[in-house]
Scaffold this motif. Structure first.
Motif, mmCIF file in Angstrom:
data_model
loop_
_atom_site.group_PDB
_atom_site.id
_atom_site.type_symbol
_atom_site.label_atom_id
_atom_site.label_comp_id
_atom_site.label_asym_id
_atom_site.label_seq_id
_atom_site.Cartn_x
_atom_site.Cartn_y
_atom_site.Cartn_z
ATOM 1 N N SER A 1 57.143 56.948 44.513
ATOM 2 C CA SER A 1 56.628 58.319 44.518
ATOM 3 C C SER A 1 57.412 59.178 45.496
ATOM 4 O O SER A 1 57.346 58.982 46.707
ATOM 5 N N LYS A 2 58.144 60.151 44.944
ATOM 6 C CA LYS A 2 58.935 61.037 45.808
ATOM 7 C C LYS A 2 58.003 61.875 46.677
ATOM 8 O O LYS A 2 58.305 62.149 47.839
ATOM 9 N N GLY A 3 56.844 62.260 46.122
ATOM 10 C CA GLY A 3 55.867 63.048 46.879
ATOM 11 C C GLY A 3 55.351 62.285 48.095
ATOM 12 O O GLY A 3 55.232 62.838 49.188
ATOM 13 N N VAL B 1 64.811 70.074 41.020
ATOM 14 C CA VAL B 1 63.517 69.744 40.399
ATOM 15 C C VAL B 1 63.500 68.246 40.103
ATOM 16 O O VAL B 1 64.422 67.730 39.476
ATOM 17 N N LYS B 2 62.438 67.554 40.577
ATOM 18 C CA LYS B 2 62.390 66.093 40.394
ATOM 19 C C LYS B 2 61.047 65.638 39.838
ATOM 20 O O LYS B 2 60.000 66.100 40.309
ATOM 21 N N ALA B 3 61.104 64.710 38.878
ATOM 22 C CA ALA B 3 59.885 64.016 38.460
ATOM 23 C C ALA B 3 59.471 63.129 39.628
ATOM 24 O O ALA B 3 60.320 62.531 40.288
ATOM 25 N N GLY C 1 65.401 61.634 36.388
ATOM 26 C CA GLY C 1 64.386 62.681 36.546
ATOM 27 C C GLY C 1 64.752 63.821 37.481
ATOM 28 O O GLY C 1 63.874 64.561 37.913
ATOM 29 N N VAL C 2 66.061 63.981 37.805
ATOM 30 C CA VAL C 2 66.469 64.998 38.775
ATOM 31 C C VAL C 2 67.312 66.083 38.093
ATOM 32 O O VAL C 2 68.271 65.774 37.396
ATOM 33 N N THR C 3 66.941 67.357 38.296
ATOM 34 C CA THR C 3 67.753 68.467 37.778
ATOM 35 C C THR C 3 68.156 69.369 38.931
ATOM 36 O O THR C 3 67.300 69.776 39.723
ATOM 37 N N ILE C 4 69.440 69.665 39.033
ATOM 38 C CA ILE C 4 69.892 70.651 40.005
ATOM 39 C C ILE C 4 70.050 71.950 39.230
ATOM 40 O O ILE C 4 70.971 72.082 38.419
ATOM 41 N N ALA C 5 69.111 72.866 39.428
ATOM 42 C CA ALA C 5 69.067 74.091 38.618
ATOM 43 C C ALA C 5 69.844 75.201 39.320
ATOM 44 O O ALA C 5 69.603 75.498 40.489
ATOM 45 N N ILE D 1 59.693 69.899 44.083
ATOM 46 C CA ILE D 1 60.784 70.890 44.074
ATOM 47 C C ILE D 1 61.374 70.944 45.478
ATOM 48 O O ILE D 1 60.637 71.026 46.464
ATOM 49 N N GLU D 2 62.713 70.841 45.520
ATOM 50 C CA GLU D 2 63.378 70.690 46.813
ATOM 51 C C GLU D 2 64.492 71.686 47.039
ATOM 52 O O GLU D 2 65.205 72.055 46.097
ATOM 53 N N GLU D 3 64.695 71.975 48.286
ATOM 54 C CA GLU D 3 65.870 72.723 48.749
ATOM 55 C C GLU D 3 67.129 71.921 48.392
ATOM 56 O O GLU D 3 67.123 70.694 48.468
ATOM 57 N N PHE D 4 68.215 72.612 48.017
ATOM 58 C CA PHE D 4 69.488 71.957 47.701
ATOM 59 C C PHE D 4 70.258 71.708 49.005
ATOM 60 O O PHE D 4 70.481 72.628 49.781
ATOM 61 N N LEU D 5 70.637 70.453 49.241
ATOM 62 C CA LEU D 5 71.343 70.104 50.476
ATOM 63 C C LEU D 5 72.857 70.095 50.229
ATOM 64 O O LEU D 5 73.304 69.624 49.180
ATOM 65 N N VAL D 6 73.609 70.582 51.206
ATOM 66 C CA VAL D 6 75.068 70.625 51.079
ATOM 67 C C VAL D 6 75.682 69.645 52.076
ATOM 68 O O VAL D 6 75.298 69.625 53.246
ATOM 69 N N HIS E 1 79.919 56.147 43.153
ATOM 70 C CA HIS E 1 80.326 57.221 42.235
ATOM 71 C C HIS E 1 79.335 57.214 41.084
ATOM 72 O O HIS E 1 79.307 56.265 40.300
ATOM 73 N N LYS E 2 78.506 58.267 41.013
ATOM 74 C CA LYS E 2 77.434 58.282 40.001
ATOM 75 C C LYS E 2 77.884 58.844 38.650
ATOM 76 O O LYS E 2 77.329 58.468 37.625
ATOM 77 N N ARG E 3 78.865 59.743 38.650
ATOM 78 C CA ARG E 3 79.246 60.379 37.384
ATOM 79 C C ARG E 3 80.102 59.437 36.558
ATOM 80 O O ARG E 3 80.870 58.644 37.087
ATOM 81 N N LEU F 1 71.472 59.484 51.433
ATOM 82 C CA LEU F 1 71.544 60.501 52.489
ATOM 83 C C LEU F 1 72.514 61.605 52.129
ATOM 84 O O LEU F 1 73.472 61.377 51.393
ATOM 85 N N MET F 2 72.245 62.781 52.680
ATOM 86 C CA MET F 2 73.253 63.841 52.665
ATOM 87 C C MET F 2 73.649 64.027 54.127
ATOM 88 O O MET F 2 72.784 64.274 54.982
ATOM 89 N N ILE F 3 74.951 63.887 54.397
ATOM 90 C CA ILE F 3 75.427 64.127 55.762
ATOM 91 C C ILE F 3 75.768 65.619 55.817
ATOM 92 O O ILE F 3 76.802 66.052 55.301
ATOM 93 N N ILE G 1 67.755 62.117 51.220
ATOM 94 C CA ILE G 1 67.563 62.620 49.849
ATOM 95 C C ILE G 1 66.447 61.812 49.190
ATOM 96 O O ILE G 1 65.525 62.347 48.605
ATOM 97 N N GLU G 2 66.565 60.499 49.287
ATOM 98 C CA GLU G 2 65.526 59.662 48.679
ATOM 99 C C GLU G 2 65.618 58.264 49.258
ATOM 100 O O GLU G 2 66.640 57.861 49.811
ATOM 101 N N TYR G 3 64.506 57.531 49.112
ATOM 102 C CA TYR G 3 64.517 56.112 49.449
ATOM 103 C C TYR G 3 64.470 55.280 48.187
ATOM 104 O O TYR G 3 63.797 55.636 47.215
HETATM 105 P P1 AMP Z 1 67.774 61.131 43.575
HETATM 106 O O1 AMP Z 1 67.377 60.410 42.314
HETATM 107 O O2 AMP Z 1 66.648 61.792 44.300
HETATM 108 O O3 AMP Z 1 68.676 60.321 44.467
HETATM 109 O O4 AMP Z 1 68.781 62.278 43.084
HETATM 110 C C1 AMP Z 1 69.925 61.993 42.319
HETATM 111 C C2 AMP Z 1 71.094 62.782 42.819
HETATM 112 O O5 AMP Z 1 70.800 64.184 42.784
HETATM 113 C C3 AMP Z 1 71.439 62.514 44.288
HETATM 114 O O6 AMP Z 1 72.258 61.392 44.424
HETATM 115 C C4 AMP Z 1 72.122 63.800 44.679
HETATM 116 O O7 AMP Z 1 73.462 63.811 44.239
HETATM 117 C C5 AMP Z 1 71.378 64.846 43.909
HETATM 118 N N1 AMP Z 1 70.303 65.422 44.734
HETATM 119 C C6 AMP Z 1 69.005 65.037 44.759
HETATM 120 N N2 AMP Z 1 68.299 65.781 45.628
HETATM 121 C C7 AMP Z 1 69.163 66.676 46.167
HETATM 122 C C8 AMP Z 1 69.038 67.731 47.128
HETATM 123 N N3 AMP Z 1 67.862 68.044 47.686
HETATM 124 N N4 AMP Z 1 70.142 68.435 47.430
HETATM 125 C C9 AMP Z 1 71.347 68.162 46.840
HETATM 126 N N5 AMP Z 1 71.519 67.186 45.931
HETATM 127 C C10 AMP Z 1 70.456 66.440 45.590
#
Ligand code: AMP
Length: 427
Positions: free
Chosen positions: A102-104, A142-144, A152-156, A183-188, A212-214, A271-273, A281-283
């Motif tokens: 649960s991301k929440g 946006v995340k499920a 379940g993750v969309t970067i809109a 719904i989350e802030e976009f990290l750079v 490398h995810k892509r 993590l985002m450094i 970002i997530e566990y």
């Molecule tokens: P997650 O399944 O939460 O790891 O998200 C998948 C991918 O989406 C991550 O590996 C990141 O590349 C991107 N991502 C998720 N959340 C964020 C965020 N808050 N800011 C920027 N990129 C994100």
């Protein structure tokens, strides 16, 4: 010791390979395993979702430790059921597995215990989610809430895109996982995967890795489970590693203990450094795939002993040793992956590839059919190599990959490119 490993991917092949090197090991079983795992463990066709069947197998085969690879059995409470019936098990309880399930849950834990992460909101209906998104800066994430196999993750980039992603979640695009939305802030910054072994009270860092995810070269195309990885990760310097432990991992272990659901197992932080330091970002609550494949090549210590120390709660007196060498893995995937991978195609030349100096081939989705090796899944082989530098590990991995004769598959040609560029400029 008799050990049962649960899972069937490249991660489990790498774990099985490392476990099989332990002088403590008598018999290693893997359920269900795959065509490559069969070289180092006895594969057993157990239905892992049937916890009673797993318990019966453990009793019948005098299993001393169960190691759970994938997240689904953890979230389903396999560790709880095995532990209750007196079987020692490496991995978190169902309640502790919420850190991935649960991301929440994780976001609320971070907020309560001051763990750095992206600003967020949790929603159970589309109207309030859209109203919140409309107030936020773009892009917005946006995340499920639940497990959606990385999908379940969309970067809109626009509010319309965010609204569409919110609607898709609530309309069931990700099943029950989307009945709540975060719904989350976009990290750079630059992403890194950080792993720590936890025993409920203490955490011990493992080496860091980058994946490398892509699906395509140059990090283009749709997201996948991971097309390759390497370790060490240059962004995670020893100083950064210490910050990650102090600011993220140790506070999480303490928070879970304070909540009465101590975390045991591998905590895998995405993590985002950022310019302000590391942010979560997530566990995930298990070893990463394909990061584990490179970590196991770099690990000098006895993995079985380490997993036992974590399970027994004695990590405070434990230490892990690593080779200084770099490791890199290239994923060979079936044509059509990630959308519609073609299965059943024949693979040749794996032995020739494995003979390249410093190379180990881990199987992710194969089965043997008499003398033939067949592809069974999306990600099929992990060609993994060790070297003095990432560039050397990369060259060996690609030399081995080229020796594999598999018209039914493909791989990225640029795994590790950022690290190799860095090595060039630092010379
Ligand atoms: P997650 O399944 O939460 O790891 O998200 C998948 C991918 O989406 C991550 O590996 C990141 O590349 C991107 N991502 C998720 N959340 C964020 C965020 N808050 N800011 C920027 N990129 C994100």
């Amino acid at each position: 010791m008799n050990v049962l490993l649960i899972g069937s991917g490249g991660r489990e092949h790498a774990l099985a390979w490392k476990l099989s090197a332990s002088p403590l090991l008598s018999n290693l079983y893997c359920a269900p395993g795959n065509g490559g795992i069969a070289d180092v463990a006895e594969c057993v066709p157990l239905a892992v979702a049937d916890h009673t069947a797993v318990m019966r197998f453990c009793k019948d085969n005098a299993i001393d430790l169960v190691v759970v690879g994938p997240e689904a059995p953890l979230v389903a409470g396999l560790v709880d059921d095995l532990t209750t019936s007196g079987i020692k098990c490496f991995g978190p309880s169902q309640a502790a597995a919420q850190l991935e399930g649960s991301k929440g849950f994780t976001k609320d834990l971070c907020a309560e215990f001051n763990i750095p992460t992206a600003a967020y909101g949790r929603f159970t209906d589309a109207a309030s989610a859209k109203a919140y998104a409309a107030q936020q800066k773009l892009p917005i994430v946006v995340k499920a809430d639940g497990l959606a196999a990385g999908k379940g993750v969309t970067i809109a980039e626009t509010h319309a895109e965010a609204d569409a992603a919110i609607e898709a979640c609530f309309e069931g695009a990700f099943g029950a996982a989307g009945s709540e939305v975060v719904i989350e802030e976009f990290l750079v910054g630059e992403e890194a995967s950080f792993f720590a072994l936890c025993d409920g009270k203490n955490a011990l860092p493992l080496a860091a890795a980058q994946d490398h995810k892509r699906v395509g070269d140059g990090d283009t195309g749709p997201n996948t489970g991971g097309m390759g990885a390497y370790s060490p990760a240059a962004v995670v310097t020893p100083e950064m590693s210490a910050r990650i432990m102090d600011e993220i991992i140790n506070p999480t272990v303490a928070a879970m203990q304070a909540r009465g659901i101590p975390f045991k197992g591998v905590l895998f932080a995405g993590l985002m450094i950022t310019a302000d330091g590391p942010k979560l970002i997530e566990y995930n609550v298990r070893f990463g795939d394909p990061e584990t494949q490179v970590l196991m090549l770099r690990l000098k210590s006895d993995l079985l002993l380490a997993l036992l120390a974590a399970t027994d709660g004695v990590l405070d007196t434990f230490d892990l040793r690593w080779y200084d060498d770099a490791a890199l893995t290239v994923v060979l995937a079936a044509n059509g992956y990630p959308a519609t991978p073609e299965t059943g195609t024949e693979i040749n030349g794996v032995e020739k590839a494995a003979a390249v100096d410093g190379v180990e081939i881990f199987h992710a989705g194969t089965r043997r059919d008499g003398g033939r090796l067949l592809a069974t899944g999306g990600r099929v082989l992990n060609v993994t190599a060790i070297g003095n530098t990432v560039a050397e590990a990369q060259a060996r991995a690609y030399q081995a990959a080229a020796a594999i004769d598999w018209p039914g598959g493909f791989y990225r040609k640029d795994i590790g490119w950022r690290a190799v560029e860095r090595e060039k400029t630092s010379q």
